[in-house]
Design an enzyme around this catalytic site. Structure first.
Site, PDB file in Angstrom:
ATOM      1  N   GLU A 221     -12.173   0.254 -10.543  1.00  9.13           N
ATOM      2  CA  GLU A 221     -11.766  -0.605 -11.666  1.00  9.13           C
ATOM      3  C   GLU A 221     -12.752  -0.641 -12.831  1.00  9.13           C
ATOM      4  O   GLU A 221     -12.343  -0.697 -13.995  1.00  9.13           O
ATOM      5  CB  GLU A 221     -11.490  -2.029 -11.165  1.00  9.13           C
ATOM      6  CG  GLU A 221     -10.215  -2.185 -10.336  1.00  9.13           C
ATOM      7  CD  GLU A 221     -10.331  -1.709  -8.892  1.00  9.13           C
ATOM      8  OE1 GLU A 221     -11.443  -1.310  -8.465  1.00  9.13           O
ATOM      9  OE2 GLU A 221      -9.316  -1.723  -8.176  1.00  9.13           O
TER      10      GLU A 221
ATOM     11  N   ASP B 204      -4.306  -9.509  -8.875  1.00 15.24           N
ATOM     12  CA  ASP B 204      -4.564  -8.542  -9.952  1.00 15.24           C
ATOM     13  C   ASP B 204      -3.365  -7.729 -10.464  1.00 15.24           C
ATOM     14  O   ASP B 204      -2.969  -7.810 -11.625  1.00 15.24           O
ATOM     15  CB  ASP B 204      -5.712  -7.594  -9.550  1.00 15.24           C
ATOM     16  CG  ASP B 204      -5.611  -7.050  -8.116  1.00 15.24           C
ATOM     17  OD1 ASP B 204      -4.582  -7.266  -7.463  1.00 15.24           O
ATOM     18  OD2 ASP B 204      -6.574  -6.387  -7.667  1.00 15.24           O
TER      19      ASP B 204
ATOM     20  N   GLU C 133     -18.825  -6.057  -4.241  1.00 17.19           N
ATOM     21  CA  GLU C 133     -17.410  -6.425  -4.192  1.00 17.19           C
ATOM     22  C   GLU C 133     -17.182  -7.771  -4.895  1.00 17.19           C
ATOM     23  O   GLU C 133     -16.193  -7.954  -5.576  1.00 17.19           O
ATOM     24  CB  GLU C 133     -16.962  -6.479  -2.722  1.00 17.19           C
ATOM     25  CG  GLU C 133     -15.495  -6.775  -2.497  1.00 17.19           C
ATOM     26  CD  GLU C 133     -14.556  -5.623  -2.888  1.00 17.19           C
ATOM     27  OE1 GLU C 133     -14.994  -4.670  -3.550  1.00 17.19           O
ATOM     28  OE2 GLU C 133     -13.376  -5.691  -2.525  1.00 17.19           O
TER      29      GLU C 133
ATOM     30  N   GLU D  72       0.838  -1.216   0.000  1.00 16.62           N
ATOM     31  CA  GLU D  72       0.000   0.000   0.000  1.00 16.62           C
ATOM     32  C   GLU D  72       0.866   1.257   0.000  1.00 16.62           C
ATOM     33  O   GLU D  72       0.537   2.250  -0.657  1.00 16.62           O
ATOM     34  CB  GLU D  72      -0.934   0.011   1.223  1.00 16.62           C
ATOM     35  CG  GLU D  72      -1.979  -1.096   1.214  1.00 16.62           C
ATOM     36  CD  GLU D  72      -3.039  -0.954   0.119  1.00 16.62           C
ATOM     37  OE1 GLU D  72      -3.086   0.099  -0.540  1.00 16.62           O
ATOM     38  OE2 GLU D  72      -3.799  -1.917  -0.094  1.00 16.62           O
TER      39      GLU D  72
ATOM     40  N   THR E  20      -0.835   1.218 -10.473  1.00 20.84           N
ATOM     41  CA  THR E  20      -2.108   0.585 -10.119  1.00 20.84           C
ATOM     42  C   THR E  20      -2.995   1.487  -9.250  1.00 20.84           C
ATOM     43  O   THR E  20      -4.178   1.208  -9.058  1.00 20.84           O
ATOM     44  CB  THR E  20      -1.884  -0.793  -9.458  1.00 20.84           C
ATOM     45  OG1 THR E  20      -3.118  -1.495  -9.419  1.00 20.84           O
ATOM     46  CG2 THR E  20      -1.293  -0.656  -8.057  1.00 20.84           C
TER      47      THR E  20
HETATM   48  C1  DMJ Z   1      -6.238   0.289  -5.282  1.00 17.72           C
HETATM   49  O1  DMJ Z   1      -5.528   0.501  -4.124  1.00 17.72           O
HETATM   50  C2  DMJ Z   1      -5.377  -0.294  -6.364  1.00 17.72           C
HETATM   51  O2  DMJ Z   1      -6.002  -0.128  -7.589  1.00 17.72           O
HETATM   52  C3  DMJ Z   1      -5.063  -1.746  -6.134  1.00 17.72           C
HETATM   53  O3  DMJ Z   1      -4.290  -2.314  -7.172  1.00 17.72           O
HETATM   54  C4  DMJ Z   1      -6.323  -2.536  -6.003  1.00 17.72           C
HETATM   55  N1  DMJ Z   1      -7.320  -1.922  -5.194  1.00 17.72           N
HETATM   56  C5  DMJ Z   1      -7.445  -0.537  -4.972  1.00 17.72           C
HETATM   57  C6  DMJ Z   1      -8.678   0.069  -5.585  1.00 17.72           C
HETATM   58  O4  DMJ Z   1      -9.765  -0.730  -5.659  1.00 17.72           O
END
Ligand code: DMJ
Length: 453
Positions: A360, A244, A341, A117, A444
């Site tokens: 997403e 992912d 979710e 994170e 991401t």
């Molecule tokens: C974000 O922190 C990033 O996109 C991560 O890769 C996956 N989840 C959250 C958003 O949903």
């Protein structure tokens, strides 16, 4: 049909077609209005943060309080929000965020943090802020943070532990997953670019490839792995939570740096994903879950996180498959009031009813619009944005939805609401020059990083 009837039929068809197209066409004024609406929402959310959570990691928009992730604040919201403000041209908000980051962010603290994170939100955010704003303090902070994160990779295999103390370098938790192991290529590659020290990219690449080389004969990775023994602990394979962004970064490391090893790893993985996981249904395509060795289905679950993959496929040029998945993504959003979710796409039932402001689905919609210019993606995007702005609005910002069936809210506004959800929503309607996909790759957390020639 006689001649007259034929002409009437033909005219009718032309009129119906014209009506359908015009009903689905956004004029540039309408696109501007949508972009302005999203900017206003962004301002409202930031106002809530500045009034009630100034300097905290995040806002609790219902009880109007700030909340930190740890004992100290790492300015998650201002770091995540800064580049969104820059792209939206929100100068005062960008100045606010920048002043918080520059005056309060300090990594020399005796605090254990979650590597993944901190990397995607803070390291990615700081590097992107530097590339857009050029203030060297952003880069100095990024370099300091990157140096403190490196010891996390000192495991038996080179795959990182999940937690690290920023001051002492003490690590914890060897049970990790592909996403938390393989999502450093972009940020660490940028550190190599700006420090001239190859250790960053090599470390990130080794970690990702330690996962890749442990793939099954079917070319799948599992969900949990021990970073010391290198043994899989959970062999379920899927493309959502905990896996992912491992796939995302293999593909994007090629886009950003031209790394052909990463492209090849992604190509092999993507072939397996499409062969075993992709399921076509009348509601669109979804990805299922399988045992990594046998390829046998474990759960036909699909969810908000899985929705990102359509965007990656669109970026890779596989528009047809991306469009089918986005059809499924939009079904998931509209079928249950808002996107849950997780749902079982075979039983058509909700598994996890929360909507924590995730980006997403909008992200994939944005990529597909950019790649196809098909107005349907504007219509889809508008529907999702309108649902969020209506259902999640609370006293001082936007709150997560606890349950999409009851629309009951949860008192928390994630920093990725600024970094990603509002950014992709805005970029869907803003002029393309606002963010040129030939020049930038998003990490991401949707922090744009400049493509290295
Ligand atoms: C974000 O922190 C990033 O996109 C991560 O890769 C996956 N989840 C959250 C958003 O949903």
């Amino acid at each position: 049909m006689n001649r007259k009837a034929k002409i009437i039929f033909l005219l009718g068809t032309i009129m119906i077609t014209a009506f359908t197209v015009s009903a689905q066409t956004f004029t540039s004024n309408q696109k501007n209005a949508e972009a302005e609406k999203i900017k206003a929402a962004c301002r409202f959310a930031w106002d809530g943060y500045t009034h009630y959570a100034w300097g905290y990691d995040a806002l609790r928009p219902i009880t109007k309080q700030g909340q930190n992730w740890y004992d100290v604040s790492f300015q998650m919201t201002p770091v995540d929000a800064f580049d969104t403000f820059i792209l939206m041209g929100l100068k005062a908000e960008a100045n606010d965020a920048k002043s918080l980051v520059l005056s309060r962010l300090n990594f020399n603290v005796n605090q254990e943090v979650q590597l993944f994170e901190i990397n995607i939100r803070l390291l990615g955010g700081l590097i992107s802020s530097y590339e857009l704003d050029r203030d060297p303090v952003f880069m100095n902070l990024a370099k300091d943070l990157g140096r403190r994160l490196l010891p996390a990779f000192h495991s038996e295999t080179g795959m990182p532990y999940r937690y690290i103390n920023l001051r002492t370098g003490k690590t914890r938790d060897s049970l990790s997953n592909p996403a938390e192991i393989g999502t450093y290529l972009l940020e660490f590659g940028k550190l190599t670019q700006y420090t001239g020290d190859s250790v960053y990219y090599l470390t990130a690449k080794k970690a990702a490839f330690e996962v890749f080389r442990r793939r099954s004969d079917n070319d799948f990775v599992g969900t949990t792995i021990d970073v010391n023994t290198g043994k899989w602990k959970n062999r379920e394979s899927q493309i959502g939570a905990r896996i992912d962004s491992y796939y995302e970064y293999l593909f994007k490391a090629w886009k950003l740096f031209g790394d052909t090893d990463c492209y090849e790893a992604w190509r092999i993985s993507n072939k397996a994903i499409k062969k075993y996981l992709l399921k076509e249904t009348p509601n669109g395509s979804f990805f299922t879950r399988v045992d990594m060795n046998s390829g046998k289905e474990t759960h036909s679950y699909y969810g908000a996180l899985d929705a990102f993959y359509a965007g990656i496929l669109a970026l890779s040029g596989d528009i047809r498959t991306a469009q089918e998945i986005q059809k499924g993504n939009f079904y998931m959003w509209t079928h249950f009031t808002m996107e849950p979710e997780e749902f079982d796409f075979k039983a058509d039932t909700i598994i996890d009813p929360a909507y924590p402001l995730r980006p997403e689905n909008l992200e994939s919609c944005f990529y597909l619009y950019r790649m196809t210019k098909n107005q349907n993606y504007l219509i889809m995007g508008k529907k999702m944005i309108d649902d969020i702005l209506k259902n999640c609005k609370s006293k001082a910002g936007y709150a997560e939805v606890k349950n999409v069936k009851t629309l009951k809210l949860n008192d928390y506004m994630e920093s990725f609401f600024f970094a990603e959800t509002l950014k992709y929503a805005y970029l869907l309607f803003a002029p393309e020059k606002t963010l040129d996909l030939n020049k930038f790759v998003f990490n991401t957390e949707a922090h744009p990083l400049k493509i290295v020639k």
